[in-house]
Structures are given as structure tokens and as C-alpha cells.
Scaffold this motif. Sequence first.
Motif, PDB file in Angstrom:
ATOM      1  N   UNK A 162       0.858  -1.185   0.000  1.00 27.51           N
ATOM      2  CA  UNK A 162       0.000   0.000   0.000  1.00 27.51           C
ATOM      3  C   UNK A 162       0.895   1.236   0.000  1.00 27.51           C
ATOM      4  N   UNK A 163       0.309   2.376  -0.276  1.00 23.18           N
ATOM      5  CA  UNK A 163       1.075   3.628  -0.246  1.00 23.18           C
ATOM      6  C   UNK A 163       1.670   3.849   1.140  1.00 23.18           C
ATOM      7  N   UNK A 164       0.885   3.600   2.170  1.00 23.12           N
ATOM      8  CA  UNK A 164       1.368   3.817   3.536  1.00 23.12           C
ATOM      9  C   UNK A 164       2.495   2.846   3.876  1.00 23.12           C
ATOM     10  N   UNK A 196       5.312   5.696  15.538  1.00 13.14           N
ATOM     11  CA  UNK A 196       5.276   6.255  16.887  1.00 13.14           C
ATOM     12  C   UNK A 196       3.916   6.883  17.157  1.00 13.14           C
ATOM     13  N   UNK A 197       3.760   7.403  18.324  1.00 12.70           N
ATOM     14  CA  UNK A 197       2.495   8.027  18.717  1.00 12.70           C
ATOM     15  C   UNK A 197       2.295   9.359  18.008  1.00 12.70           C
ATOM     16  N   UNK A 198       3.378  10.086  17.772  1.00 10.40           N
ATOM     17  CA  UNK A 198       3.293  11.386  17.105  1.00 10.40           C
ATOM     18  C   UNK A 198       2.911  11.169  15.644  1.00 10.40           C
ATOM     19  N   UNK A 199       1.875  11.841  15.186  1.00 13.95           N
ATOM     20  CA  UNK A 199       1.475  11.638  13.787  1.00 13.95           C
ATOM     21  C   UNK A 199       2.508  12.229  12.825  1.00 13.95           C
ATOM     22  N   UNK A 200       2.666  11.597  11.673  1.00 15.51           N
ATOM     23  CA  UNK A 200       3.597  12.128  10.681  1.00 15.51           C
ATOM     24  C   UNK A 200       3.006  13.345   9.998  1.00 15.51           C
ATOM     25  N   UNK A 201       3.840  14.045   9.298  1.00 12.50           N
ATOM     26  CA  UNK A 201       3.358  15.159   8.489  1.00 12.50           C
ATOM     27  C   UNK A 201       2.581  14.560   7.321  1.00 12.50           C
ATOM     28  N   UNK A 202       1.285  14.814   7.222  1.00 14.49           N
ATOM     29  CA  UNK A 202       0.483  14.201   6.157  1.00 14.49           C
ATOM     30  C   UNK A 202       0.895  14.621   4.753  1.00 14.49           C
ATOM     31  N   UNK A 203       1.597  15.740   4.630  1.00 11.65           N
ATOM     32  CA  UNK A 203       2.023  16.190   3.302  1.00 11.65           C
ATOM     33  C   UNK A 203       3.026  15.223   2.675  1.00 11.65           C
ATOM     34  N   UNK A 204       3.816  14.547   3.488  1.00  8.89           N
ATOM     35  CA  UNK A 204       4.779  13.584   2.951  1.00  8.89           C
ATOM     36  C   UNK A 204       4.041  12.420   2.301  1.00  8.89           C
ATOM     37  N   UNK A 205       3.014  11.914   2.972  1.00 11.94           N
ATOM     38  CA  UNK A 205       2.221  10.828   2.385  1.00 11.94           C
ATOM     39  C   UNK A 205       1.538  11.300   1.105  1.00 11.94           C
ATOM     40  N   UNK A 206       1.056  12.517   1.082  1.00  5.26           N
ATOM     41  CA  UNK A 206       0.415  13.041  -0.129  1.00  5.26           C
ATOM     42  C   UNK A 206       1.421  13.147  -1.276  1.00  5.26           C
ATOM     43  N   UNK A 215       4.070  11.320  -1.605  1.00  6.87           N
ATOM     44  CA  UNK A 215       4.381   9.940  -1.991  1.00  6.87           C
ATOM     45  C   UNK A 215       3.268   9.358  -2.865  1.00  6.87           C
ATOM     46  N   UNK A 216       2.029   9.575  -2.487  1.00 10.61           N
ATOM     47  CA  UNK A 216       0.910   9.075  -3.294  1.00 10.61           C
ATOM     48  C   UNK A 216       0.934   9.694  -4.691  1.00 10.61           C
ATOM     49  N   UNK A 217       1.284  10.966  -4.760  1.00  5.10           N
ATOM     50  CA  UNK A 217       1.367  11.639  -6.056  1.00  5.10           C
ATOM     51  C   UNK A 217       2.471  11.017  -6.916  1.00  5.10           C
ATOM     52  N   UNK A 218       3.579  10.677  -6.293  1.00  6.18           N
ATOM     53  CA  UNK A 218       4.710  10.094  -7.020  1.00  6.18           C
ATOM     54  C   UNK A 218       4.395   8.677  -7.481  1.00  6.18           C
ATOM     55  N   UNK A 219       3.804   7.864  -6.614  1.00  3.86           N
ATOM     56  CA  UNK A 219       3.578   6.469  -7.010  1.00  3.86           C
ATOM     57  C   UNK A 219       2.384   6.323  -7.948  1.00  3.86           C
ATOM     58  N   UNK A 220       1.480   7.278  -7.941  1.00  6.90           N
ATOM     59  CA  UNK A 220       0.348   7.313  -8.875  1.00  6.90           C
ATOM     60  C   UNK A 220      -0.512   6.057  -8.827  1.00  6.90           C
ATOM     61  N   UNK A 221      -0.624   5.434  -7.654  1.00  9.86           N
ATOM     62  CA  UNK A 221      -1.419   4.217  -7.519  1.00  9.86           C
ATOM     63  C   UNK A 221      -1.746   3.997  -6.046  1.00  9.86           C
ATOM     64  N   UNK A 222      -2.702   3.113  -5.788  1.00  7.22           N
ATOM     65  CA  UNK A 222      -3.013   2.780  -4.396  1.00  7.22           C
ATOM     66  C   UNK A 222      -2.139   1.650  -3.892  1.00  7.22           C
ATOM     67  N   UNK A 275       8.956  -1.271  -7.800  1.00  9.53           N
ATOM     68  CA  UNK A 275       8.454   0.011  -8.289  1.00  9.53           C
ATOM     69  C   UNK A 275       8.654   1.104  -7.245  1.00  9.53           C
ATOM     70  N   UNK A 276       8.401   0.772  -5.984  1.00 14.48           N
ATOM     71  CA  UNK A 276       8.565   1.749  -4.909  1.00 14.48           C
ATOM     72  C   UNK A 276      10.017   2.217  -4.824  1.00 14.48           C
ATOM     73  N   UNK A 277      10.947   1.279  -4.944  1.00 18.11           N
ATOM     74  CA  UNK A 277      12.373   1.640  -4.903  1.00 18.11           C
ATOM     75  C   UNK A 277      12.700   2.654  -5.997  1.00 18.11           C
ATOM     76  N   UNK A 278      12.201   2.413  -7.187  1.00 18.66           N
ATOM     77  CA  UNK A 278      12.451   3.341  -8.294  1.00 18.66           C
ATOM     78  C   UNK A 278      11.772   4.690  -8.055  1.00 18.66           C
ATOM     79  N   UNK A 279      10.605   4.680  -7.435  1.00 23.82           N
ATOM     80  CA  UNK A 279       9.884   5.929  -7.168  1.00 23.82           C
ATOM     81  C   UNK A 279      10.568   6.772  -6.096  1.00 23.82           C
ATOM     82  N   UNK A 280      11.382   6.138  -5.248  1.00 22.61           N
ATOM     83  CA  UNK A 280      12.147   6.899  -4.259  1.00 22.61           C
ATOM     84  C   UNK A 280      13.020   7.923  -4.967  1.00 22.61           C
TER      85      UNK A 280
END
Length: 118
Positions: free
Chosen positions: A4-6, A43-53, A55-62, A68-73
Amino acid sequence: MTLSAKKSLEILRCFLDKIWREQPDQYPDDLPVLLGSMTGFRDIVPPDPAILEDWKEVIEATTITSEQAYEKVKVLLGQHHLYLYTTPETQQIVEQMEVNHDKMWSLWEECVRDNETD
């Protein structure tokens, strides 16, 4: 293996953490800040949601394969995005992924294995 993206972002966090722990003097500024923004996935502290956004934009998939993920890095770290901007440190990681592919791929696979049980 399909991720998954997460989950693939968790693997990316692990990968960057391993790189930083191996060579902290080489990545003193931007990488620790980025890792601090990503730690919320474990951890308990939530991540910055912009990073996940970004990443989702880069991987272009659910879902995405590990390969593929390695290449998208390279795309995530090598280009400007909503949150993440290319820096000399992130560009250096992209270059290392190209020049030292076997070593970097091995680190990535360690993180994939580490995250299989989560």
C-alpha cells in the motif's frame, strides 16, 4: 510483493533511516529533518500528512510493488513536490542509488523484510 502507499512509505522511512545511521556525517541536515517528519507511522506522534500526499502523487497508484517503490524513491527525492524539496542531501541519496545500486537495493530489501511482520 504488493504494498500500500502507507506501507511503502514506511519502508522508505526505514531505508532513509538506515542510510542516515550508516553515514550520519554525510547527511547532517535535511535527512534528519525528513526522518523526523516521517516517524509518525511507527510512533504516537502523527507524521506530516504532506509527505504521504507527495508519496501518493509520485507512485500514482493505491498499491505498488517493492521494485516500483524503490524506483519511485528516486523521483520523490530527486524532484520538487508539494512538501518535499530536492536538496543536496536528497540528491546525493539518489546518486548513491544509481552508483551503488547493489548496496542500496540490499538496504531496501532489509526494510521490506523488516516491515513484512508489521
